[in-house]
Enzyme design. Structure first.
Site, mmCIF file in Angstrom:
data_model
loop_
_atom_site.group_PDB
_atom_site.id
_atom_site.type_symbol
_atom_site.label_atom_id
_atom_site.label_comp_id
_atom_site.label_asym_id
_atom_site.label_seq_id
_atom_site.Cartn_x
_atom_site.Cartn_y
_atom_site.Cartn_z
ATOM 1 N N HIS A 16 24.068 71.361 66.405
ATOM 2 C CA HIS A 16 22.712 70.849 66.631
ATOM 3 C C HIS A 16 22.781 69.559 67.455
ATOM 4 O O HIS A 16 21.799 68.812 67.538
ATOM 5 C CB HIS A 16 22.023 70.524 65.298
ATOM 6 N N THR A 60 18.778 79.434 65.392
ATOM 7 C CA THR A 60 20.242 79.377 65.545
ATOM 8 C C THR A 60 20.919 80.576 64.865
ATOM 9 O O THR A 60 21.825 81.201 65.431
ATOM 10 C CB THR A 60 20.788 78.101 64.849
ATOM 11 N N SER A 90 8.884 74.466 60.317
ATOM 12 C CA SER A 90 10.077 75.098 59.758
ATOM 13 C C SER A 90 11.030 74.038 59.202
ATOM 14 O O SER A 90 11.599 74.193 58.112
ATOM 15 C CB SER A 90 10.765 75.930 60.850
ATOM 16 N N LYS A 132 16.231 74.560 63.437
ATOM 17 C CA LYS A 132 15.170 75.522 63.166
ATOM 18 C C LYS A 132 14.659 76.296 64.380
ATOM 19 O O LYS A 132 13.587 76.894 64.345
ATOM 20 C CB LYS A 132 13.965 74.864 62.447
ATOM 21 N N ALA A 133 15.455 76.329 65.443
ATOM 22 C CA ALA A 133 15.030 77.039 66.651
ATOM 23 C C ALA A 133 15.422 78.518 66.640
ATOM 24 O O ALA A 133 15.097 79.251 67.580
ATOM 25 C CB ALA A 133 15.620 76.357 67.880
HETATM 26 S S1 PPS Z 1 19.095 76.018 61.159
HETATM 27 O O1 PPS Z 1 19.096 75.560 59.744
HETATM 28 O O2 PPS Z 1 18.691 74.930 62.064
HETATM 29 O O3 PPS Z 1 20.352 76.623 61.564
HETATM 30 O O4 PPS Z 1 17.951 77.122 61.191
HETATM 31 P P1 PPS Z 1 17.724 78.170 62.358
HETATM 32 O O5 PPS Z 1 18.506 79.377 62.096
HETATM 33 O O6 PPS Z 1 17.867 77.517 63.684
HETATM 34 O O7 PPS Z 1 16.181 78.495 62.220
HETATM 35 C C1 PPS Z 1 15.604 79.098 61.100
HETATM 36 C C2 PPS Z 1 14.267 79.638 61.549
HETATM 37 O O8 PPS Z 1 14.503 80.810 62.356
HETATM 38 C C3 PPS Z 1 13.834 81.914 61.754
HETATM 39 N N1 PPS Z 1 14.575 83.162 61.997
HETATM 40 C C4 PPS Z 1 14.036 84.240 62.571
HETATM 41 N N2 PPS Z 1 12.824 84.445 63.118
HETATM 42 C C5 PPS Z 1 12.575 85.689 63.610
HETATM 43 N N3 PPS Z 1 13.465 86.701 63.588
HETATM 44 C C6 PPS Z 1 14.696 86.533 63.058
HETATM 45 N N4 PPS Z 1 15.547 87.544 63.029
HETATM 46 C C7 PPS Z 1 15.022 85.253 62.538
HETATM 47 N N5 PPS Z 1 16.129 84.732 61.954
HETATM 48 C C8 PPS Z 1 15.823 83.455 61.628
HETATM 49 C C9 PPS Z 1 13.793 81.539 60.277
HETATM 50 O O9 PPS Z 1 12.873 82.339 59.580
HETATM 51 C C10 PPS Z 1 13.380 80.085 60.378
HETATM 52 O O10 PPS Z 1 12.047 79.915 60.832
HETATM 53 P P2 PPS Z 1 10.778 79.776 59.866
HETATM 54 O O11 PPS Z 1 9.626 79.467 60.771
HETATM 55 O O12 PPS Z 1 11.062 78.661 58.919
HETATM 56 O O13 PPS Z 1 10.616 81.091 59.183
#
Ligand code: PPS
Length: 304
Positions: free
Chosen positions: A117, A54, A147, A51-52
């Site tokens: 991860h 990725t 998240s 959820k960072a």
């Molecule tokens: S995973 O399942 O671990 O691969 O998820 P990951 O992609 O690492 O994290 C998902 C969170 O990243 C947010 N996200 C974004 N935030 C801002 N801008 C962009 N473009 C973006 N893309 C993905 C996504 O909304 C999840 O965070 P939360 O806080 O749940 O919304």
């Protein structure tokens, strides 16, 4: 309204201790092949605690490398198949298994972009031996926790997160969340920057603050020089709202996720923890955080 393909029944994964890190079978079933994975020198590993951001970094790297030469990828191949999740074994739409190492081995692109991860000690040794470039993205603990909580609610193969208060304590404890302790993960990867020069450590909060600046830093690490036009296209494509609308990046093609419970592209903000943490939880968290985060060279922002 129903989102995505028809959902099937899944059994939620059970957590167990795996070499000192909590895991579910989805990520350990193929462990031998993961550890024996043969990295190539130009592979790029995208490493994160869940959820960072990725998916965000994955799309940026995919666009930087292939946005001009193979634009059709963007509308035809979901991001998790363009950037395979190395240690994952996931059910696919046809009921078969989508095995991360197989997807990675079948990639025809160069460089291959690969997601993990894994805590740093679990990374297959060939990535270090081949001196691969690694991009690590970290996100503050409070927003990561929120998240992850919502992600586990909607991902039918992950353990049930239970109620928020119990999840909050489990996350701080670090022993009973998938991929283990956030604190160990971010700290041990941070330490690695001291000995491994091909590691670019970046922060979700910096990306939110100034995506263009962070893409520039990423490009200088990767030795890329996109044109101004290209950079503008990338900046547009990776905006939260555009990724949320985009079926190739919003995970609507993944049958194990019930996006009606919570979308994958949920809020995309710094500070959503304030809508979840009670005052008492925040005090408890801050006290505990001070004890765990002793390395003051690693600083996170929980608001910007
Ligand atoms: S995973 O399942 O671990 O691969 O998820 P990951 O992609 O690492 O994290 C998902 C969170 O990243 C947010 N996200 C974004 N935030 C801002 N801008 C962009 N473009 C973006 N893309 C993905 C996504 O909304 C999840 O965070 P939360 O806080 O749940 O919304």
């Amino acid at each position: 309204m129903s989102v995505g393909p028809k959902k099937m029944e899944f059994s939620r994964g059970e957590l167990f201790d795996f070499h000192g890190v909590a895991m579910v079978e989805q990520f350990t079933k193929n462990w031998e092949k993961v550890q024996d994975f043969q990295a190539r020198p130009d592979d790029i590993l995208i490493a994160t605690y869940p959820k960072a951001g990725t998916t965000w970094v994955s799309l940026i790297l995919d666009l930087l490398h292939f946005g001009q030469t193979a634009p059709e990828r963007q509308t035809s191949i979901p991001i998790h198949l363009r950037v395979p999740f190395l240690e994952s074994t996931l059910l696919s739409k046809d009921g078969g298994l989508n095995v991360g190492t197989d997807v990675a081995e079948n990639l025809t692109t160069s460089p291959r972009l690969i997601k993990t991860h894994c805590p740093v000690q679990f990374v297959p040794k060939s990535f270090w031996e081949q001196n691969c470039k690694i991009v690590y993205m970290a996100r503050n603990a409070k927003d990561s926790m929120v998240s992850f909580f919502h992600f586990e609610r909607m991902t039918m193969t992950q353990p049930d997160p239970g109620d928020w208060n119990s999840y909050f304590h489990r996350f701080m404890e670090g022993k009973i969340v998938v991929f283990g302790s956030w604190y160990d993960h971010v700290n041990n990867w941070w330490k690695k920057t001291q000995t491994y020069s091909e590691l670019h450590y970046m922060f979700y909060e910096d990306m939110i603050e100034d995506t263009g600046r962070e893409i520039d830093k990423l490009c200088s690490f990767l030795g890329l020089t996109p044109s101004a036009k290209e950079k503008k296209q990338i900046m547009y494509g990776v905006q939260f709202d555009n990724m949320k609308k985009n079926d190739m990046t919003n995970y609507s093609t993944v049958i194990t996720m019930d996006l009606n419970i919570s979308p994958f592209m949920r809020k995309g903000k710094v500070g959503d923890w304030k809508n979840h943490f009670t005052v008492a939880q925040n005090e408890e968290f801050v006290e505990d955080y001070k004890k765990k985060m002793k390395d003051h060279t690693l600083q996170f922002r929980t608001e910007i």
